[in-house]
Design a protein around this motif. Structure first.
Motif, short mmCIF file in Angstrom:
data_model
loop_
_atom_site.label_atom_id
_atom_site.label_comp_id
_atom_site.label_asym_id
_atom_site.label_seq_id
_atom_site.Cartn_x
_atom_site.Cartn_y
_atom_site.Cartn_z
N HIS A 85 -55.92 -6.01 39.71
CA HIS A 85 -56.73 -5.83 38.51
C HIS A 85 -55.79 -5.56 37.34
O HIS A 85 -54.69 -5.03 37.52
CB HIS A 85 -57.75 -4.69 38.67
N PHE A 86 -56.23 -5.92 36.12
CA PHE A 86 -55.36 -5.73 34.96
C PHE A 86 -55.99 -4.83 33.90
O PHE A 86 -55.47 -4.72 32.80
CB PHE A 86 -54.91 -7.07 34.37
N ASP A 87 -57.09 -4.18 34.22
CA ASP A 87 -57.63 -3.17 33.31
C ASP A 87 -56.97 -1.82 33.61
O ASP A 87 -56.43 -1.61 34.70
CB ASP A 87 -59.14 -3.06 33.46
N GLY A 115 -47.52 -4.18 40.01
CA GLY A 115 -47.88 -4.82 41.28
C GLY A 115 -48.41 -6.22 41.07
O GLY A 115 -48.07 -7.15 41.80
N LEU A 116 -49.27 -6.39 40.06
CA LEU A 116 -49.78 -7.72 39.73
C LEU A 116 -48.62 -8.67 39.42
O LEU A 116 -48.55 -9.79 39.94
CB LEU A 116 -50.74 -7.62 38.55
N VAL A 168 -53.21 -6.69 48.88
CA VAL A 168 -53.66 -5.91 47.72
C VAL A 168 -52.43 -5.35 47.02
O VAL A 168 -51.64 -4.61 47.62
CB VAL A 168 -54.60 -4.77 48.14
N MET A 169 -52.27 -5.69 45.75
CA MET A 169 -51.04 -5.36 45.02
C MET A 169 -51.12 -4.02 44.30
O MET A 169 -50.37 -3.77 43.35
CB MET A 169 -50.69 -6.48 44.06
N GLU A 170 -52.03 -3.15 44.74
CA GLU A 170 -52.05 -1.77 44.25
C GLU A 170 -50.71 -1.11 44.59
O GLU A 170 -50.01 -1.53 45.51
CB GLU A 170 -53.19 -0.99 44.90
N PRO A 171 -50.33 -0.05 43.87
CA PRO A 171 -49.01 0.55 44.09
C PRO A 171 -48.88 1.20 45.46
O PRO A 171 -49.87 1.59 46.09
CB PRO A 171 -48.91 1.60 42.98
N ALA A 172 -47.63 1.29 45.90
CA ALA A 172 -47.33 2.03 47.12
C ALA A 172 -47.69 3.50 46.93
O ALA A 172 -47.82 3.98 45.81
CB ALA A 172 -45.84 1.89 47.45
N LEU A 344 -48.95 -2.84 48.30
CA LEU A 344 -47.77 -3.70 48.25
C LEU A 344 -47.11 -3.72 46.88
O LEU A 344 -46.10 -4.39 46.69
CB LEU A 344 -48.17 -5.14 48.64
N GLY A 345 -47.68 -2.98 45.93
CA GLY A 345 -47.12 -2.93 44.59
C GLY A 345 -45.86 -2.10 44.51
O GLY A 345 -45.29 -1.66 45.51
N ILE A 346 -45.43 -1.86 43.28
CA ILE A 346 -44.13 -1.23 43.05
C ILE A 346 -44.22 0.29 43.16
O ILE A 346 -45.13 0.91 42.60
CB ILE A 346 -43.60 -1.62 41.65
#
Length: 386
Positions: A85-87, A115-116, A168-172, A344-346
C-alpha cells in the motif's frame, strides 16, 4: 553473492533517489489528490525500472486514491503477487525527511514505501540479470490500508485468487528483522447504551444511567482477554453524558479485539454480541465484525518461510520468523488459503511514530532476498513439472 545482489549494489544510488522521491510524494490516506499524485509517480517508476512489458490497470476510487495493478504481459510462469500500500498515516508536512547514520527518516518510509519500492527493484534485478523471469510478477498497490482497506479488500482477494503465492512487502519486524509468518486477526465493535435521563438531584431514582451500564459492559469485555491464547480485548474509547447534574441517557464505547485463530474470533464475537444490560430498562446496541481475519502459521505459509530461509543461505543471511499483533492485507490473502508470507520489506523501526525510519544499509540485502525467493520458487515449480 548472487548476480541479483551485485546488480542492486551497483544501483544503490538509483535506489536511494527513488526512495527519496517516493517518500517526498506524501500520501495521507484521506487526501485523494495527494495519494493519486503518488500513484502517478509509481506508474512512472514502474515504466522506468521495468519497462513497458507491464500492463497497468487503474481502479478509480471516489474517496480514496486509485488502486494500481501491474501485470507482466505475455508470460505463463507462476504468478507471484507483490502486495503493498502507498497511503500513510501522516498529514502533509507533518514529518521531516532526513538521512542520518545510514537511516532514512520520513513519513511512510518504514510503513511501507521502502518495501513497495524494494519489490520493484527485486524484479528489476531479475529482469536485468536473466534471459527469462522464473515467475510472473503481479504488483498490487493499494491506497487505503491505513484505514482498514475498506475499498481495496475485494480487489485484493480477487487478484490474489489468480496467484500461486503472495509476498507482502510490509516492513520486517522492528529490532529482530524477522519475517512475519503469523498476524493476529483484528475485530472492531461499537456498543451503545440508551438509558433514561433524569434530574440528578430531584429525580435521580427515575433515571437509568447509561454510563453505569456501559461500565458494567467494559468490565465484562476486558475479562475476555486471554494472554495464554494470544487474545486481547481493549475498550479504547468511551463517550457519554451531557452534564454532571443529569442522569446520562446515552453512552458508547469502541472496542478492539485481536485473536490468533478464526475459532477464537468466533468465541470472542459470540461473547460480545450476547452482552446484556444489567438494568432491563436500558437498551444495548452492538455493531461490529472481524475486520481482518488472522494470518495463521499454517503449512502453506510455512513452506514460503522455508523458501525464504533457503534464499537467505544463498546470501549468507539468517532469516527468522515472528508472530505479531497488528494486521495487514496479507491477512485477507492467507484466509483464502493462498500461501502468504509477510514482512519482506526493509528493516527499521517506528511505524506510525515520529522516529519512523528504515535501515538503508540493509535495503540491497533485503531486496536481494526477495529476488532469490522468486528464483527458488521458479526452480521448485520447474522441477515439479518435469
Amino acid at each position: 553473492m548472487t548476480d541479483r545482489y551485485s546488480f542492486l549494489k551497483n544501483h544503490e544510488e538509483d535506489i536511494r533517489n527513488d526512495l527519496i522521491n517516493i517518500v517526498q510524494a506524501e500520501s495521507p490516506t484521506l487526501q485523494k489528490e495527494l495519494v493519486d499524485i503518488t500513484g502517478n509517480l509509481l506508474k512512472e517508476m514502474m515504466l522506468k525500472r521495468l519497462g513497458n512489458d507491464y500492463i497497468c490497470t487503474v481502479y478509480p476510487q471516489q474517496e480514496y486514491g486509485d488502486h494500481l495493478l501491474f501485470e507482466k504481459n505475455g508470460t505463463s510462469k507462476p504468478r507471484i503477487l507483490f502486495l503493498s500500500h502507498f497511503d500513510t498515516v501522516w498529514q502533509k508536512g507533518e514529518l521531516p525527511i532526513r538521512f542520518e547514520d545510514q537511516k532514512m527518516y520520513g513519513p511512510g518510509v518504514f510503513d511501507m514505501k521502502a518495501g513497495l519500492l524494494s519489490s520493484i527493484w527485486a524484479v528489476a534485478s531479475l529482469e536485468k540479470t536473466m534471459d527469462a523471469l522464473p515467475v510472473s510478477p503481479v504488483f498490487l498497490f493499494t491506497s487505503d490500508e491505513e484505514t482498514g482497506s475498506m475499498s481495496s479488500r475485494e480487489l485484493i482477494e480477487q487478484v490474489a485468487k489468480t496467484c500461486e503465492a503472495v509476498f507482502v512487502m510490509e516492513p520486517a519486524e522492528a529490532h529482530t528483522n524477522a519475517l512475519k509468518t503469523a498476524r493476529k486477526g483484528v475485530g472492531i465493535y461499537n456498543i451503545e447504551v440508551e438509558g433514561i435521563s433524569a434530574h440528578a438531584g430531584n429525580h435521580h431514582e427515575d433515571g437509568v444511567n447509561a454510563i453505569l451500564e456501559i461500565a458494567y459492559l467494559v468490565q465484562q469485555l476486558e475479562e475476555l482477554t486471554d494472554y495464554a491464547k494470544g487474545t486481547t480485548v481493549n475498550v479504547g474509547m468511551i463517550h457519554g453524558g451531557t452534564a454532571s447534574n443529569v442522569v446520562p441517557e446515552h453512552a458508547s464505547i469502541e472496542v478492539d479485539f485481536r485473536v490468533t485463530s478464526l475459532q477464537e474470533a468466533d468465541r470472542i464475537m459470540n461473547s460480545i454480541e450476547q452482552l446484556k444490560p444489567k438494568n432491563s430498562q436500558a437498551k444495548v446496541t452492538i455493531i461490529g465484525e472481524l475486520n481482518r481475519p488472522p494470518l495463521e502459521r499454517n503449512a502453506a505459509n510455512q513452506k514460503l518461510f522455508e523458501l525464504a530461509k533457503h534464499a537467505g543461505k544463498r546470501l549468507n543471511i539468517e532469516v527468522i520468523e515472528s508472530s505479531v499483533g497488528g494486521g495487514s492485507d496479507g491477512n485477507y490473502t492467507s484466509a483464502l488459503g493462498i500461501p502468504t508470507i509477510d514482512g519482506l520489506g526493509i528493516p527499521g523501526d517506528g511505524p506510525h511514530a515520529r522516529h519512523e525510519h528504515i535501515r538503508f544499509d540493509l535495503f540491497v540485502e533485503r531486496c536481494a532476498l526477495v529476488a532469490e525467493m522468486c528464483m527458488i520458487y521458479g526452480e521448485q515449480i520447474n522441477y515439479q513439472n518435469k
